[in-house]
Scaffold this motif. Structure first.
Motif, PDB file in Angstrom:
ATOM      1  N   TYR A  39      15.935  23.938  -0.595  1.00 38.14           N
ATOM      2  CA  TYR A  39      16.935  24.288   0.424  1.00 38.14           C
ATOM      3  C   TYR A  39      17.317  25.761   0.320  1.00 38.14           C
ATOM      4  N   ILE A  40      17.602  26.238  -0.902  1.00 40.32           N
ATOM      5  CA  ILE A  40      18.005  27.632  -1.098  1.00 40.32           C
ATOM      6  C   ILE A  40      16.871  28.580  -0.708  1.00 40.32           C
ATOM      7  N   LEU A  41      15.658  28.238  -1.135  1.00 37.43           N
ATOM      8  CA  LEU A  41      14.521  29.094  -0.824  1.00 37.43           C
ATOM      9  C   LEU A  41      14.248  29.130   0.676  1.00 37.43           C
ATOM     10  N   ARG A  42      14.455  28.021   1.352  1.00 38.41           N
ATOM     11  CA  ARG A  42      14.258  28.004   2.796  1.00 38.41           C
ATOM     12  C   ARG A  42      15.272  28.906   3.484  1.00 38.41           C
ATOM     13  N   SER A  43      16.513  28.863   3.027  1.00 39.71           N
ATOM     14  CA  SER A  43      17.545  29.727   3.595  1.00 39.71           C
ATOM     15  C   SER A  43      17.173  31.198   3.428  1.00 39.71           C
ATOM     16  N   ILE A  55      20.411  45.114   0.461  1.00 36.43           N
ATOM     17  CA  ILE A  55      21.061  45.323   1.760  1.00 36.43           C
ATOM     18  C   ILE A  55      20.638  44.240   2.747  1.00 36.43           C
ATOM     19  N   GLU A  56      19.364  43.884   2.737  1.00 32.63           N
ATOM     20  CA  GLU A  56      18.891  42.864   3.677  1.00 32.63           C
ATOM     21  C   GLU A  56      19.514  41.498   3.367  1.00 32.63           C
ATOM     22  N   TYR A  57      19.780  41.215   2.109  1.00 26.36           N
ATOM     23  CA  TYR A  57      20.519  39.987   1.761  1.00 26.36           C
ATOM     24  C   TYR A  57      21.951  40.070   2.280  1.00 26.36           C
ATOM     25  N   LEU A  58      22.559  41.240   2.142  1.00 30.15           N
ATOM     26  CA  LEU A  58      23.907  41.430   2.672  1.00 30.15           C
ATOM     27  C   LEU A  58      23.909  41.238   4.189  1.00 30.15           C
ATOM     28  N   GLN A  59      22.905  41.807   4.843  1.00 31.05           N
ATOM     29  CA  GLN A  59      22.777  41.652   6.295  1.00 31.05           C
ATOM     30  C   GLN A  59      22.620  40.185   6.675  1.00 31.05           C
ATOM     31  N   ALA A  60      21.815  39.454   5.926  1.00 28.91           N
ATOM     32  CA  ALA A  60      21.618  38.026   6.214  1.00 28.91           C
ATOM     33  C   ALA A  60      22.926  37.255   6.065  1.00 28.91           C
ATOM     34  N   PHE A  61      23.665  37.559   5.012  1.00 27.80           N
ATOM     35  CA  PHE A  61      24.984  36.943   4.796  1.00 27.80           C
ATOM     36  C   PHE A  61      25.894  37.182   5.997  1.00 27.80           C
ATOM     37  N   PHE A  62      25.964  38.443   6.442  1.00 26.18           N
ATOM     38  CA  PHE A  62      26.805  38.771   7.594  1.00 26.18           C
ATOM     39  C   PHE A  62      26.346  38.035   8.854  1.00 26.18           C
ATOM     40  N   ASN A  66      28.311  27.808   3.766  1.00 23.46           N
ATOM     41  CA  ASN A  66      28.048  27.947   2.336  1.00 23.46           C
ATOM     42  C   ASN A  66      26.743  28.694   2.087  1.00 23.46           C
ATOM     43  N   ASP A  67      25.765  28.496   2.951  1.00 25.31           N
ATOM     44  CA  ASP A  67      24.491  29.211   2.796  1.00 25.31           C
ATOM     45  C   ASP A  67      24.702  30.719   2.869  1.00 25.31           C
ATOM     46  N   SER A  68      25.609  31.164   3.746  1.00 27.74           N
ATOM     47  CA  SER A  68      25.886  32.600   3.836  1.00 27.74           C
ATOM     48  C   SER A  68      26.484  33.103   2.525  1.00 27.74           C
ATOM     49  N   ILE A  69      27.343  32.295   1.911  1.00 22.47           N
ATOM     50  CA  ILE A  69      27.958  32.678   0.632  1.00 22.47           C
ATOM     51  C   ILE A  69      26.894  32.764  -0.462  1.00 22.47           C
ATOM     52  N   VAL A  70      25.954  31.833  -0.448  1.00 20.09           N
ATOM     53  CA  VAL A  70      24.861  31.855  -1.435  1.00 20.09           C
ATOM     54  C   VAL A  70      24.018  33.112  -1.264  1.00 20.09           C
ATOM     55  N   LEU A  71      23.747  33.489  -0.014  1.00 18.33           N
ATOM     56  CA  LEU A  71      22.954  34.698   0.237  1.00 18.33           C
ATOM     57  C   LEU A  71      23.649  35.930  -0.330  1.00 18.33           C
ATOM     58  N   GLU A  72      24.962  36.018  -0.174  1.00 20.26           N
ATOM     59  CA  GLU A  72      25.686  37.147  -0.741  1.00 20.26           C
ATOM     60  C   GLU A  72      25.618  37.107  -2.271  1.00 20.26           C
ATOM     61  N   GLU A 101      14.122  32.498   3.020  1.00 18.82           N
ATOM     62  CA  GLU A 101      12.952  32.811   3.841  1.00 18.82           C
ATOM     63  C   GLU A 101      13.300  32.868   5.331  1.00 18.82           C
ATOM     64  N   TYR A 102      14.214  32.022   5.756  1.00 20.75           N
ATOM     65  CA  TYR A 102      14.561  31.943   7.176  1.00 20.75           C
ATOM     66  C   TYR A 102      15.434  33.115   7.606  1.00 20.75           C
ATOM     67  N   ASN A 103      16.327  33.537   6.721  1.00 20.21           N
ATOM     68  CA  ASN A 103      17.374  34.471   7.131  1.00 20.21           C
ATOM     69  C   ASN A 103      17.194  35.916   6.688  1.00 20.21           C
ATOM     70  N   VAL A 104      16.407  36.171   5.650  1.00 18.60           N
ATOM     71  CA  VAL A 104      16.387  37.527   5.087  1.00 18.60           C
ATOM     72  C   VAL A 104      15.284  38.434   5.633  1.00 18.60           C
ATOM     73  N   PRO A 105      14.000  38.033   5.652  1.00 12.86           N
ATOM     74  CA  PRO A 105      12.947  39.039   5.846  1.00 12.86           C
ATOM     75  C   PRO A 105      12.446  39.257   7.271  1.00 12.86           C
ATOM     76  N   HIS A 106      13.125  38.741   8.290  1.00  9.14           N
ATOM     77  CA  HIS A 106      12.528  38.735   9.630  1.00  9.14           C
ATOM     78  C   HIS A 106      13.082  39.770  10.601  1.00  9.14           C
ATOM     79  N   GLY A 107      13.992  40.626  10.165  1.00  4.32           N
ATOM     80  CA  GLY A 107      14.505  41.661  11.050  1.00  4.32           C
ATOM     81  C   GLY A 107      13.617  42.889  11.037  1.00  4.32           C
ATOM     82  N   LYS A 108      14.134  43.981  11.574  1.00  5.77           N
ATOM     83  CA  LYS A 108      13.367  45.233  11.585  1.00  5.77           C
ATOM     84  C   LYS A 108      13.276  45.829  10.179  1.00  5.77           C
TER      85      LYS A 108
END
Length: 349
Positions: A37-41, A87-94, A125-131, A43-50
């Motif tokens: 679950y954590i790894l999916r979050s 920074i990209e993890y911070l961005q994903a959290f936001f 909670n997933d956003s909190i984990v990302l931060e 992969e889904y939220n962090v590396p796909h932006g510019k």
């Protein structure tokens, strides 16, 4: 910085992800389902932006050493890449949290994380984990570095600043149907832009590069902040324009600023030139989740020639930024500023 640099940067993400996998197994007695679950979050939220924020740290390191006639070592590039991914993890959290607050539908061309049926409000909670993962990665790779405390403090400072900016953005929105045009002022708008976007999107990556490369001059940090805040204001005004007039196929996001009753560059500029009857039209149609009313607002924007005004606004900010960048002195490499400006000028997504 071309596709090779982006590919190398993405390879570091895989390295960091593998490290997180190992750390989770070492530190926590978790069932396999929780690991997945954590790894999916991630992969889904962090590396796909510019990835512009993260790549800026790498660009700074390259520019800093190039200005001295040297080439940044592989170790320095790796360290810069780690900070970039933080920074990209911070961005994903936001973004995960922001999408919930804004009831957004899509992000980066895919459904917002909370919109996935099996996720829902667990995404809070997933956003909190990302931060939290940001600080785990930072501690693992920088704990013994001389700049660790400065970098750690900077991340906390910028996170607090951005959350205050988000507060200003959210509290500028009245309830649906309750439109108070008097709150849509340029001063309020720039304040939101500054705290919500400029610090974390522009100043943070530049300041991280400066700390990594050992720059200590407080005046250079002040200059960086001044330039980066202007970039953030330009960037966020572009976001407002794209939200209204952009193509979701290009932007990857369906704009909702009008129906969300947001304080944006467009509504602020409209109010500067609108007649009393046009202001009444705004009051009657702005901030309502009704496609027909949204269309009325967009048509009003067009009749007030806001698209042409935006082109002029963008060019004015570009000229201002070039002038400020050209005036930078000392050991601060200016290539990174030009890298950022090139990335955002006349962007469509």
């Amino acid at each position: 910085m071309g596709s090779d640099a982006r590919g190398e940067f993405l390879c570091v993400f895989k390295t960091l992800t593998d490290g997180v996998k190992d750390d989770l197994r070492t530190r926590f007695d978790l069932p396999e389902e929780a690991h997945a679950y954590i790894l999916r979050s991630m992969e889904y939220n962090v590396p796909h932006g510019k990835l512009n924020r993260g790549l800026t740290v790498v660009q700074f390191a390259r520019d800093f050493y190039a200005a001295k006639g040297q080439t940044a070592s592989d170790e320095v590039i790796f360290q810069a890449s780690v900070l970039g991914w933080c920074i990209e993890y911070l961005q994903a959290f936001f973004l995960v949290a922001d999408d919930i607050m804004d009831a957004s539908i899509t992000r980066r061309g895919q459904p917002c994380f909370y919109k996935l049926p099996e996720i829902g409000l667990k995404a809070v909670n997933d956003s909190i984990v990302l931060e939290a993962l940001l600080y785990e990665i930072l501690r693992k790779h920088f704990r013994s570095a001389q700049c660790y405390q400065d970098i750690f403090d900077l991340f906390h400072e910028i996170t607090f600043t951005t959350s205050v900016g988000q507060l200003l953005d959210l509290t500028s929105q009245k309830e649906q149907g309750d439109v108070d045009l008097s709150t849509f002022t340029e001063a309020n708008l720039v304040r939101i832009y500054k705290y919500k976007t400029a610090y974390y999107s522009f100043y943070l990556p530049v300041a991280l590069g400066m700390h990594l490369c050992g720059i200590k001059d407080a005046e250079l940090f002040d200059t960086a902040k001044d330039i980066c805040i202007d970039m953030g204001v330009l960037f966020q005004s572009q976001d407002d324009y794209i939200d209204c007039f952009g193509d979701p196929k290009t932007t990857g996001k369906i704009g909702t600023d009008i129906e969300d009753n947001k304080c944006t560059w467009l509504v602020v500029e409209a109010l500067k030139v609108a007649s009393p009857s046009e202001k009444t039209l705004l009051e009657d149609n702005y901030g309502r989740p009704d496609e027909a009313k949204v269309a009325v607002v967009k048509k009003l924007y067009e009749s007030l020639e806001l698209p042409a005004k935006f082109v002029a606004h963008e060019s004015e900010y570009h000229a201002r930024l070039v002038s400020k960048i050209d005036a930078v002195e000392g050991q601060m490499p200016t290539g990174t500023y030009h890298f950022l400006l090139k990335k955002i000028f006349k962007r469509s997504s």
